[in-house]
Design a protein around this motif. Structure first.
Motif, PDB file in Angstrom:
ATOM      1  N   HIS A   1       0.792  -1.243   0.000  1.00 36.76           N
ATOM      2  CA  HIS A   1       0.000   0.000   0.000  1.00 36.76           C
ATOM      3  C   HIS A   1       0.821   1.288   0.000  1.00 36.76           C
ATOM      4  O   HIS A   1       0.275   2.353   0.277  1.00 36.76           O
ATOM      5  CB  HIS A   1      -0.973   0.041   1.182  1.00 36.76           C
TER       6      HIS A   1
ATOM      7  N   TRP B   1       1.478   2.877   4.126  1.00 36.50           N
ATOM      8  CA  TRP B   1       0.093   2.476   4.382  1.00 36.50           C
ATOM      9  C   TRP B   1      -0.482   3.211   5.587  1.00 36.50           C
ATOM     10  O   TRP B   1      -1.697   3.424   5.678  1.00 36.50           O
ATOM     11  CB  TRP B   1       0.014   0.966   4.617  1.00 36.50           C
ATOM     12  N   ALA B   2       0.372   3.593   6.539  1.00 34.42           N
ATOM     13  CA  ALA B   2      -0.111   4.225   7.769  1.00 34.42           C
ATOM     14  C   ALA B   2      -0.490   5.690   7.582  1.00 34.42           C
ATOM     15  O   ALA B   2      -1.050   6.311   8.487  1.00 34.42           O
ATOM     16  CB  ALA B   2       0.961   4.114   8.855  1.00 34.42           C
TER      17      ALA B   2
ATOM     18  N   ARG C   1      -2.554   8.874   6.663  1.00 39.84           N
ATOM     19  CA  ARG C   1      -4.002   9.094   6.665  1.00 39.84           C
ATOM     20  C   ARG C   1      -4.412  10.396   5.976  1.00 39.84           C
ATOM     21  O   ARG C   1      -5.542  10.855   6.129  1.00 39.84           O
ATOM     22  CB  ARG C   1      -4.532   9.087   8.101  1.00 39.84           C
TER      23      ARG C   1
ATOM     24  N   MET D   1      -5.346   4.043   3.555  1.00 38.28           N
ATOM     25  CA  MET D   1      -4.136   3.255   3.272  1.00 38.28           C
ATOM     26  C   MET D   1      -3.989   2.953   1.786  1.00 38.28           C
ATOM     27  O   MET D   1      -2.893   2.735   1.287  1.00 38.28           O
ATOM     28  CB  MET D   1      -4.176   1.921   4.021  1.00 38.28           C
TER      29      MET D   1
ATOM     30  N   THR E   1      -4.668  -1.778  12.304  1.00 32.89           N
ATOM     31  CA  THR E   1      -3.610  -0.777  12.266  1.00 32.89           C
ATOM     32  C   THR E   1      -2.799  -0.769  13.554  1.00 32.89           C
ATOM     33  O   THR E   1      -1.615  -0.449  13.551  1.00 32.89           O
ATOM     34  CB  THR E   1      -4.237   0.611  12.027  1.00 32.89           C
TER      35      THR E   1
ATOM     36  N   ARG F   1      -8.431  -0.165  10.723  1.00 34.38           N
ATOM     37  CA  ARG F   1      -8.813  -0.747   9.434  1.00 34.38           C
ATOM     38  C   ARG F   1      -9.911  -1.788   9.681  1.00 34.38           C
ATOM     39  O   ARG F   1     -11.037  -1.432   9.944  1.00 34.38           O
ATOM     40  CB  ARG F   1      -7.566  -1.320   8.743  1.00 34.38           C
TER      41      ARG F   1
END
Length: 550
Positions: free
Chosen positions: A99, A117-118, A120, A148, A313, A369
């Protein structure tokens, strides 16, 4: 380039050594490299860490150059060790944290940081797409519409950084960047591509509607290839790593699906669970598809096997936060005595009983998530009373992580997936307290395979399959040995079973509070943003893995 890399002759090896394959695992806080024999033994290992930066609230970025340098440093060290012991490297398989997004210009130079991915920042884009065509895109691509997802990150760049979007010749992930650095080619394996929110799972090609939503063209994305596709190392790279140019670079897959392979969880009914910085629970199936209720993802493992499940997450990052916020004295003491900080923290948590005497924690420190797939929730303690101590607060935090994974397990079972065996991996496995707690919360035995290289070994197995060293990934997975099994305590499991629906109901009960807090975000004073180097803290381990995946 055609997949024409020569297959090595496995009948010869350096005197006194063995033929080995490297597994390169590009995590979010470190790159780990190990050399594996065909039997699955790791004969050399190395790890190099790097920072996870937060230049603005909600952003989570990394330096592409630092990751590429770390991968070379770790690989070079493992090759040197393996060659010293007489081993011959036949190939390289690569696993990558899923991601991520990086913009690359026409000269193949990064225009952006690695947006992990983290991150936001794309929450508004995710919310808008989810309210519109999102459910259909999720069903076709297997990737939930969430900040993500590279799909919504690309929409953010188009809307918020149009100058960068206009200059981007390619949009890639961190693993594609490494493959290009080592081979000179822009390709993406079907496993990593299936986590982008842009790949049609049935066609294994880019989805037209997803491309329109992301505002990118297909020719800006790497070419999709099977996970077993082989590339040639560039001569300069081979020389730098200490390898022959004949060593095949096998593209491999995403760290989440490969973790299932790495722990031997690819047969029907065998699931994997991991808690590193984040966490995940997955089961492998032979047909792509997602939960009709939209609670699960579906990512490719190979072109014939698919990993279905959910990622949380907040895993080990919760323990790191709890140590910093609730027990910094224990961390200092552990450091002075040469002990592991997480052991002191989990030992303190074990002083409170199962269920923390009615204290629950929603561990949504970095939003969440699965199974909600929304950035709305915040962390919360509920049920706090005067008699609760910091032991209760610590235990409730760990229990909250495990309960969130139990919700993912329930989602899979409700979607019709039979799960009768659980294999576990990740940094949490170093804690006997947390191992037992997970088995108690899930209400089933949890097996812990020997070794710690879940995703890295999975990447090596894919490479071995591509090179004809093993007959199939399933056969190789069957060779994974279980080191020990943790049985659930019936009394504790009964407590957690009664608390699970309470935990599940808290999201709906607090949704209005979460919305109100979100609306206040811009009006509340904030501290200075900073860097979260080694964000996973002492329990960073796997997938996704590292900040795993998926």
């Amino acid at each position: 380039m055609p997949d024409d890399v020569p297959t090595p002759d496995p009948t010869t090896s350096t005197a006194g050594g063995q033929d080995v394959v490297l597994g390169v695992d590009l995590g979010t806080t470190a790159t780990k490299v190990a050399a594996f024999t065909r039997g699955g033994d790791a004969v050399a290992e190395a790890e190099v860490e790097y920072a996870l930066d937060e230049p603005e609230p909600g952003w989570a970025e990394q330096d592409p150059a630092a990751i590429l340098a770390a991968a070379r440093d770790a690989a070079r060290a493992v090759v040197r060790h393996a060659r010293r012991d007489g081993h011959r490297v036949l190939g390289i398989g690569v696993s990558g944290a899923m991601h991520s997004v990086i913009g690359v210009d026409e000269h193949d130079e990064p225009l952006t940081a690695v947006v992990t991915w983290a991150d936001r920042r794309a929450t508004p884009q995710a919310d808008r797409i989810r309210r519109g065509p999102g459910p259909g895109v999720h069903r076709r691509t297997g990737t939930p519409v969430h900040p993500m997802s590279p799909l919504v990150k690309l929409a953010w760049f188009a809307e918020e950084r149009p100058d960068v979007a206009a200059r981007a010749a390619h949009w890639v992930g961190v693993k594609e960047l490494l493959l290009h650095d080592w081979s000179g080619e822009w390709v993406v394996d079907h496993s990593m591509a299936s986590g982008n929110g842009l790949l049609d799972l049935e066609a294994l090609d880019w989805d037209e509607e997803a491309l329109e939503l992301a505002r990118v063209r297909a020719d800006q994305l790497p070419r999709p290839v099977p996970v077993t596709h082989r590339l040639r190392l560039q001569p300069e790279v081979a020389a730098d790593l200490g390898l022959s140019e004949d060593v095949a670079l096998v593209v491999g897959g995403g760290d989440g699906p490969l973790a299932n392979l790495g722990v031997g969880a690819v047969r029907p009914g065998v699931a994997s669970v991991s808690i590193g910085t984040s966490g995940a629970l997955r089961v492998v199936v032979d047909r792509p598809g997602v939960d009709p209720a939209g609670r699960t993802f579906c990512y490719a493992l190979t072109d014939d096997l698919w990993a279905v499940g959910g990622a949380i997450t907040n895993g080990g990052v919760v323990l790191r936060w709890a140590g910093d916020a609730l027990a910094p004295d224990l961390e200092v003491l552990a450091d002075e005595m040469g002990d592991e900080p997480e052991e002191s923290l989990t030992d303190l948590a074990s002083q409170a009983p199962a269920g923390s005497e009615g204290l629950l924690m929603l561990p949504y420190l970095l939003s969440e998530r699965a199974p909600y797939w929304t950035s709305l929730p915040r962390g919360a303690y509920v049920g706090l009373q005067r008699h609760h101590t910091r032991a209760h607060l610590l235990r409730a935090a760990l229990e909250g992580v495990c309960q969130q994974l139990a919700l993912v397990l329930a989602s899979l079972r409700e979607a019709g997936h039979e799960i009768h065996e659980m294999r576990a991996t990740g940094g949490f496995a170093r804690s006997a307290v947390w191992r037992q707690m997970l088995a108690d919360v899930l209400g089933m035995p949890v097996s812990f395979p020997s070794g710690t290289q879940g995703s890295g070994y999975g990447a090596a197995v894919v490479a071995m399959t591509a090179l004809g060293l093993v007959p199939s990934v399933e056969v190789a997975a069957d060779r994974v040995e279980v080191d020990h099994v943790v049985e659930p305590d019936p009394t504790a499991s009964a407590v957690y079973a009664r608390l699970l629906p309470v935990h599940a109901g808290l999201y709906d009960a607090l949704e209005g509070v979460f919305e109100a807090l979100r609306d206040l975000d811009d009006d509340l004073p904030r501290g200075e943003p900073g860097a979260a180097s080694g964000a996973g803290g002492p329990v960073d381990g796997e997938p996704g893995g590292g900040l795993a995946e998926d």
